[in-house]
Design a protein around this motif. Sequence first.
Motif, PDB file in Angstrom:
ATOM      1  N   ALA A   8       0.479  -1.229   0.370  1.00  0.00           N
ATOM      2  CA  ALA A   8       0.212  -0.092  -0.310  1.00  0.00           C
ATOM      3  C   ALA A   8       1.036   1.249   0.023  1.00  0.00           C
ATOM      4  CB  ALA A   8      -1.196  -0.353   1.033  1.00  0.00           C
ATOM      5  N   ILE A   9       1.878   0.789   0.223  1.00  0.00           N
ATOM      6  CA  ILE A   9       3.229   1.995   0.317  1.00  0.00           C
ATOM      7  C   ILE A   9       3.565   2.797  -1.370  1.00  0.00           C
ATOM      8  CG2 ILE A   9       5.035   3.211   1.514  1.00  0.00           C
ATOM      9  CD1 ILE A   9       2.519   1.743   3.525  1.00  0.00           C
ATOM     10  N   VAL A  10       3.745   4.568  -1.462  1.00  0.00           N
ATOM     11  CA  VAL A  10       4.006   4.598  -2.723  1.00  0.00           C
ATOM     12  C   VAL A  10       5.065   5.896  -2.477  1.00  0.00           C
ATOM     13  CG1 VAL A  10       2.077   4.041  -3.922  1.00  0.00           C
ATOM     14  CG2 VAL A  10       2.093   6.018  -2.821  1.00  0.00           C
ATOM     15  N   ALA A  11       5.596   5.975  -2.848  1.00  0.00           N
ATOM     16  CA  ALA A  11       6.609   7.089  -2.989  1.00  0.00           C
ATOM     17  C   ALA A  11       6.002   8.305  -3.817  1.00  0.00           C
ATOM     18  CB  ALA A  11       7.778   6.876  -4.100  1.00  0.00           C
ATOM     19  N   VAL A  12       6.009   9.212  -3.412  1.00  0.00           N
ATOM     20  CA  VAL A  12       4.378  10.698  -4.315  1.00  0.00           C
ATOM     21  C   VAL A  12       5.447  11.574  -4.687  1.00  0.00           C
ATOM     22  CG1 VAL A  12       3.343  12.256  -3.651  1.00  0.00           C
ATOM     23  CG2 VAL A  12       3.019  10.101  -2.737  1.00  0.00           C
ATOM     24  N   GLY A  13       5.420  12.040  -5.706  1.00  0.00           N
ATOM     25  CA  GLY A  13       5.832  12.802  -7.023  1.00  0.00           C
ATOM     26  C   GLY A  13       5.685  13.360  -7.824  1.00  0.00           C
ATOM     27  N   ARG A  36      -8.244   3.473  -4.901  1.00  0.00           N
ATOM     28  CA  ARG A  36      -7.512   4.572  -5.495  1.00  0.00           C
ATOM     29  C   ARG A  36      -7.454   6.411  -4.815  1.00  0.00           C
ATOM     30  NH1 ARG A  36     -11.605   4.863 -11.642  1.00  0.00           N
ATOM     31  NH2 ARG A  36      -9.431   6.316 -11.659  1.00  0.00           N
ATOM     32  N   GLN A  37      -7.071   5.894  -3.332  1.00  0.00           N
ATOM     33  CA  GLN A  37      -7.381   7.054  -3.203  1.00  0.00           C
ATOM     34  C   GLN A  37      -5.575   7.121  -2.477  1.00  0.00           C
ATOM     35  OE1 GLN A  37      -9.615   9.632  -3.489  1.00  0.00           O
ATOM     36  NE2 GLN A  37     -10.673   7.172  -4.209  1.00  0.00           N
ATOM     37  N   ILE A  38      -4.833   7.719  -2.722  1.00  0.00           N
ATOM     38  CA  ILE A  38      -3.304   7.942  -1.467  1.00  0.00           C
ATOM     39  C   ILE A  38      -3.045   8.831  -1.223  1.00  0.00           C
ATOM     40  CG2 ILE A  38      -0.843   8.153  -2.064  1.00  0.00           C
ATOM     41  CD1 ILE A  38      -2.412   6.276  -3.814  1.00  0.00           C
ATOM     42  N   ILE A  39      -3.307   9.692   0.294  1.00  0.00           N
ATOM     43  CA  ILE A  39      -2.939   9.946   1.360  1.00  0.00           C
ATOM     44  C   ILE A  39      -1.709  10.085   1.571  1.00  0.00           C
ATOM     45  CG2 ILE A  39      -3.001   8.356   3.082  1.00  0.00           C
ATOM     46  CD1 ILE A  39      -5.422  11.536   2.822  1.00  0.00           C
ATOM     47  N   THR A  40      -0.920  11.504   1.767  1.00  0.00           N
ATOM     48  CA  THR A  40       0.236  11.839   2.365  1.00  0.00           C
ATOM     49  C   THR A  40      -0.342  13.766   2.532  1.00  0.00           C
ATOM     50  OG1 THR A  40       1.772  12.950   0.619  1.00  0.00           O
ATOM     51  CG2 THR A  40       0.196  13.319   0.085  1.00  0.00           C
ATOM     52  N   ASN A  41       0.963  14.535   2.719  1.00  0.00           N
ATOM     53  CA  ASN A  41       1.035  15.250   3.532  1.00  0.00           C
ATOM     54  C   ASN A  41       0.873  16.383   2.197  1.00  0.00           C
ATOM     55  OD1 ASN A  41       3.196  14.711   6.148  1.00  0.00           O
ATOM     56  ND2 ASN A  41       1.328  14.790   6.404  1.00  0.00           N
ATOM     57  N   ALA A  42      -0.493  17.805   2.876  1.00  0.00           N
ATOM     58  CA  ALA A  42      -0.296  18.871   2.178  1.00  0.00           C
ATOM     59  C   ALA A  42       1.305  19.268   1.365  1.00  0.00           C
ATOM     60  CB  ALA A  42      -1.240  19.704   2.375  1.00  0.00           C
ATOM     61  N   HIS A  43       1.533  19.275   2.502  1.00  0.00           N
ATOM     62  CA  HIS A  43       3.154  20.037   2.150  1.00  0.00           C
ATOM     63  C   HIS A  43       3.578  19.322   0.797  1.00  0.00           C
ATOM     64  CE1 HIS A  43       4.889  17.779   5.180  1.00  0.00           C
ATOM     65  NE2 HIS A  43       6.333  17.906   4.378  1.00  0.00           N
ATOM     66  N   VAL A  44       3.399  18.339   0.680  1.00  0.00           N
ATOM     67  CA  VAL A  44       4.364  16.751  -0.232  1.00  0.00           C
ATOM     68  C   VAL A  44       3.759  17.399  -0.940  1.00  0.00           C
ATOM     69  CG1 VAL A  44       4.784  15.080  -0.709  1.00  0.00           C
ATOM     70  CG2 VAL A  44       4.311  15.301   1.711  1.00  0.00           C
ATOM     71  N   VAL A  45       2.032  17.730  -1.606  1.00  0.00           N
ATOM     72  CA  VAL A  45       2.175  17.887  -2.693  1.00  0.00           C
ATOM     73  C   VAL A  45       1.603  19.820  -2.834  1.00  0.00           C
ATOM     74  CG1 VAL A  45       0.921  15.798  -3.336  1.00  0.00           C
ATOM     75  CG2 VAL A  45      -0.287  17.590  -2.403  1.00  0.00           C
ATOM     76  N   GLY A  46       1.986  20.237  -2.000  1.00  0.00           N
ATOM     77  CA  GLY A  46       1.888  22.156  -2.314  1.00  0.00           C
ATOM     78  C   GLY A  46       2.798  22.496  -3.552  1.00  0.00           C
ATOM     79  N   MET A  69       4.601   2.697 -11.920  1.00  0.00           N
ATOM     80  CA  MET A  69       4.573   4.166 -11.479  1.00  0.00           C
ATOM     81  C   MET A  69       2.818   4.435 -11.567  1.00  0.00           C
ATOM     82  SD  MET A  69       6.047   7.929 -14.116  1.00  0.00           S
ATOM     83  CE  MET A  69       4.623   7.159 -15.282  1.00  0.00           C
ATOM     84  N   LEU A  70       2.048   5.508 -11.287  1.00  0.00           N
ATOM     85  CA  LEU A  70       0.408   5.638 -11.787  1.00  0.00           C
ATOM     86  C   LEU A  70       0.135   7.156 -11.787  1.00  0.00           C
ATOM     87  CD1 LEU A  70      -0.807   2.437  -9.789  1.00  0.00           C
ATOM     88  CD2 LEU A  70      -0.960   3.088 -12.891  1.00  0.00           C
ATOM     89  N   ILE A  71      -0.055   7.535 -12.743  1.00  0.00           N
ATOM     90  CA  ILE A  71      -0.722   8.647 -12.252  1.00  0.00           C
ATOM     91  C   ILE A  71      -2.032   9.185 -11.503  1.00  0.00           C
ATOM     92  CG2 ILE A  71      -1.687  11.583 -13.882  1.00  0.00           C
ATOM     93  CD1 ILE A  71       1.239   9.924 -15.178  1.00  0.00           C
ATOM     94  N   ALA A  72      -2.165  10.573 -11.021  1.00  0.00           N
ATOM     95  CA  ALA A  72      -2.253  10.886  -9.826  1.00  0.00           C
ATOM     96  C   ALA A  72      -3.233  11.898 -10.302  1.00  0.00           C
ATOM     97  CB  ALA A  72      -2.098  10.687  -8.877  1.00  0.00           C
ATOM     98  N   ASP A  73      -4.465  12.531  -9.887  1.00  0.00           N
ATOM     99  CA  ASP A  73      -5.153  14.285  -9.259  1.00  0.00           C
ATOM    100  C   ASP A  73      -4.983  13.893  -8.049  1.00  0.00           C
ATOM    101  OD1 ASP A  73      -5.210  13.869 -12.715  1.00  0.00           O
ATOM    102  OD2 ASP A  73      -7.101  12.905 -12.102  1.00  0.00           O
ATOM    103  N   LEU A  74      -4.936  15.014  -7.663  1.00  0.00           N
ATOM    104  CA  LEU A  74      -5.231  16.175  -6.470  1.00  0.00           C
ATOM    105  C   LEU A  74      -6.533  16.421  -6.250  1.00  0.00           C
ATOM    106  CD1 LEU A  74      -3.557  17.372  -3.500  1.00  0.00           C
ATOM    107  CD2 LEU A  74      -3.469  19.287  -5.212  1.00  0.00           C
ATOM    108  N   THR A  75      -7.276  15.189  -5.087  1.00  0.00           N
ATOM    109  CA  THR A  75      -8.822  15.346  -5.278  1.00  0.00           C
ATOM    110  C   THR A  75      -9.227  16.594  -4.372  1.00  0.00           C
ATOM    111  OG1 THR A  75      -9.172  13.570  -4.564  1.00  0.00           O
ATOM    112  CG2 THR A  75      -9.279  13.440  -7.031  1.00  0.00           C
ATOM    113  N   ALA A  76      -8.494  16.203  -2.675  1.00  0.00           N
ATOM    114  CA  ALA A  76      -8.988  16.883  -2.025  1.00  0.00           C
ATOM    115  C   ALA A  76      -7.620  17.545  -1.324  1.00  0.00           C
ATOM    116  CB  ALA A  76      -9.343  15.868  -0.179  1.00  0.00           C
ATOM    117  N   ILE A  77      -7.752  18.481   0.117  1.00  0.00           N
ATOM    118  CA  ILE A  77      -6.930  19.272   0.395  1.00  0.00           C
ATOM    119  C   ILE A  77      -7.088  19.521   1.843  1.00  0.00           C
ATOM    120  CG2 ILE A  77      -6.420  20.979  -0.353  1.00  0.00           C
ATOM    121  CD1 ILE A  77      -3.864  20.556  -0.354  1.00  0.00           C
TER     122      ILE A  77
END
Length: 228
Positions: A8-13, A36-46, A69-77
């Motif tokens: 379940a663990i991913v690198a976000v970038g 399909r939902q990936i949770i991370t910190n807001a500052h990571v995708v800031g 690699m999978l493409i993702a969209d920011l959907t909630a913050i």
Amino acid sequence: MLQRIKPAIVAVGTVMPTRNPRAVFLGTGFAIADGRQIITNAHVVGKELDAAHLEQFAVFFRQDEREHMLIADLTAIDQEHDLAILRLQDGKLPALEIGDSGRVKEGQLFAFTGYPIGMVLGLYPVTHRSIISAISPNAIPVIASRQLNVKMIKKLATPYEVFQLDATAYPGNSGSPLYDIDSGKVVGIINKVFVQGSKENALSNPSGISYAIPSEHIKQLLNQKSIQ
């Protein structure tokens, strides 16, 4: 238990076709809900994406001895609790179950898994064990008024509790799940930069203590599921 956690663990970038390297690491995340939902910190995708050069958020992971690699969209913050949700455009991952952070007590032993120094050593998540050293507000009063800033004043006005850990997390660990070693249920999300800056603002030499945001705020964001 790690056999259940690691998938379940991913690198976000981000990824950008014209950049060298194409992929840039920003932090850690993990799959929740429908996978399909990936949770991370807001500052990571800031960071602001370079849309003109087709930069997109992406997650990276290792599966079946291959890197994906999978493409993702920011959907909630949620800026207040430094949380963000990405949604995978295609595919899904095994999801972790969100536990009850309200039942967490000081002295209990948990673990967190993520990428402490990014993808330097490859897509191999690293696991640390840690006890809950303290449960305390995310911001503490500073000694002198000159140490105050706008962010600190806001946090002092609306504090919330965070988990202080006795293990060292690194900036790349931001977004890692803090979970029960026996059940695998997530009770928090590691936050290395955002909370540490709040709590240790008065220190000239930060202690290296790590913190986690309780999982109740992940549940709240999932229920809201809107860009704020």
